[in-house]
Motif scaffolding. Sequence first.
Motif, PDB file in Angstrom:
ATOM      1  N   ASP A  46       3.570  -4.067   4.609  1.00 17.07           N
ATOM      2  CA  ASP A  46       3.532  -2.718   5.175  1.00 17.07           C
ATOM      3  C   ASP A  46       4.141  -2.630   6.573  1.00 17.07           C
ATOM      4  OD1 ASP A  46       1.525  -3.868   6.736  1.00 17.07           O
ATOM      5  OD2 ASP A  46      -0.106  -2.868   5.681  1.00 17.07           O
ATOM      6  N   ARG A  56       5.455   0.472  10.978  1.00 13.18           N
ATOM      7  CA  ARG A  56       4.376   0.246  10.005  1.00 13.18           C
ATOM      8  C   ARG A  56       4.377   1.421   9.052  1.00 13.18           C
ATOM      9  NH1 ARG A  56      -0.580   0.662   8.192  1.00 13.18           N
ATOM     10  NH2 ARG A  56      -1.786  -1.208   7.770  1.00 13.18           N
ATOM     11  N   LYS A  58       3.139   4.255   7.041  1.00  9.41           N
ATOM     12  CA  LYS A  58       2.011   5.151   7.296  1.00  9.41           C
ATOM     13  C   LYS A  58       1.165   5.349   6.040  1.00  9.41           C
ATOM     14  CE  LYS A  58       1.129   9.668   9.315  1.00  9.41           C
ATOM     15  NZ  LYS A  58       1.741  10.817   9.956  1.00  9.41           N
ATOM     16  N   ASN A  59      -0.135   5.365   6.240  1.00  5.25           N
ATOM     17  CA  ASN A  59      -1.123   5.694   5.207  1.00  5.25           C
ATOM     18  C   ASN A  59      -1.264   4.664   4.088  1.00  5.25           C
ATOM     19  OD1 ASN A  59      -1.925   8.082   6.485  1.00  5.25           O
ATOM     20  ND2 ASN A  59      -0.291   9.231   5.510  1.00  5.25           N
ATOM     21  N   CYS A  97      13.769   5.527   7.119  1.00  4.78           N
ATOM     22  CA  CYS A  97      12.379   5.572   7.569  1.00  4.78           C
ATOM     23  C   CYS A  97      12.277   6.540   8.740  1.00  4.78           C
ATOM     24  CB  CYS A  97      11.901   4.184   7.998  1.00  4.78           C
ATOM     25  SG  CYS A  97      11.874   2.979   6.652  1.00  4.78           S
ATOM     26  N   GLY A  99       9.461   8.770  11.417  1.00  4.90           N
ATOM     27  CA  GLY A  99       8.119   8.942  11.950  1.00  4.90           C
ATOM     28  C   GLY A  99       8.156   9.467  13.366  1.00  4.90           C
ATOM     29  N   GLU A 101       4.793   9.155  15.266  1.00  4.64           N
ATOM     30  CA  GLU A 101       3.584   8.620  15.885  1.00  4.64           C
ATOM     31  C   GLU A 101       3.705   7.104  16.033  1.00  4.64           C
ATOM     32  OE1 GLU A 101      -0.207  10.494  14.129  1.00  4.64           O
ATOM     33  OE2 GLU A 101       1.292  10.521  12.507  1.00  4.64           O
ATOM     34  N   ARG A 102       2.894   6.559  16.923  1.00  2.70           N
ATOM     35  CA  ARG A 102       2.847   5.109  17.098  1.00  2.70           C
ATOM     36  C   ARG A 102       1.408   4.640  16.965  1.00  2.70           C
ATOM     37  NH1 ARG A 102       7.595   2.623  18.302  1.00  2.70           N
ATOM     38  NH2 ARG A 102       9.212   4.085  18.905  1.00  2.70           N
ATOM     39  N   ASP A 103       1.234   3.404  16.466  1.00  5.35           N
ATOM     40  CA  ASP A 103      -0.111   2.849  16.355  1.00  5.35           C
ATOM     41  C   ASP A 103      -0.471   2.157  17.665  1.00  5.35           C
ATOM     42  OD1 ASP A 103       1.163   0.358  16.308  1.00  5.35           O
ATOM     43  OD2 ASP A 103       0.628  -0.099  14.239  1.00  5.35           O
ATOM     44  N   LEU A 109       4.916   4.644  13.198  1.00  3.36           N
ATOM     45  CA  LEU A 109       4.321   4.887  11.882  1.00  3.36           C
ATOM     46  C   LEU A 109       5.325   5.705  11.077  1.00  3.36           C
ATOM     47  CD1 LEU A 109       0.685   5.748  12.990  1.00  3.36           C
ATOM     48  CD2 LEU A 109       1.516   3.611  11.985  1.00  3.36           C
ATOM     49  N   VAL A 111       7.276   6.956   7.187  1.00  2.00           N
ATOM     50  CA  VAL A 111       7.369   7.144   5.746  1.00  2.00           C
ATOM     51  C   VAL A 111       8.812   6.807   5.409  1.00  2.00           C
ATOM     52  CG1 VAL A 111       7.291   8.798   3.852  1.00  2.00           C
ATOM     53  CG2 VAL A 111       5.579   8.912   5.679  1.00  2.00           C
ATOM     54  N   ASN A 120       6.465   4.206   0.550  1.00  2.00           N
ATOM     55  CA  ASN A 120       5.044   4.003   0.829  1.00  2.00           C
ATOM     56  C   ASN A 120       4.244   4.228  -0.456  1.00  2.00           C
ATOM     57  OD1 ASN A 120       6.537   4.638   3.220  1.00  2.00           O
ATOM     58  ND2 ASN A 120       4.658   5.096   4.313  1.00  2.00           N
TER      59      ASN A 120
END
Length: 177
Positions: A46, A56, A58-59, A97, A99, A101-103, A109, A111, A120
């Motif tokens: 992932d 990464r 997401k979800n 890919c 996104g 947001e960041r973790d 993050l 898709v 995903n």
Amino acid sequence: MARNFQVMRDGVVALALLAFLWLIAAKLNDEAQTAYTGRFHAADGDSLAIGDERMRLKNIDAPELSQTCERDGRPWACGRQAKEALQALVDARDAKCEGHERDRFKRLLVVCKAGGVDINAAMVRKGLAVAYGGYGPEEMQARAEKAGIWVGHFEMPRDVRDREHGARPEAGKLFAW
């Protein structure tokens, strides 16, 4: 008559002003999407990298790279298989890919899609990742078909990570399907 015209004009101006303010607020809430295409490298089931960017999916939550699962009473390298499956999916020429947001580790993050397929979702549908905040229908399909990790016994990837990092796993038990 002039009075009615003024009231109508003021109403139209007020409505236009409200619409304009709504558009400004909507624009301020938009977060810029970051998109990548090119040659991706799967770090595990992932996580991806392209250049210096770490991402990464997401979800979803895939087995850890070193994780083994049980199938037909024997261990199999489910973490390694998840990584190989992700690599095969992102090797498509049109993989993209996106996104915004960041973790907590500063990974983007994302898709990912290739050939119109949500990568995903495909990982969850293949039984090589569990749904984590999304993709519930895909997980239910994988469970019903006993795909990937759902064919035997496995530990949730989060429990494996917690154990490897010294934290106590929530349940500490194997899942059997």
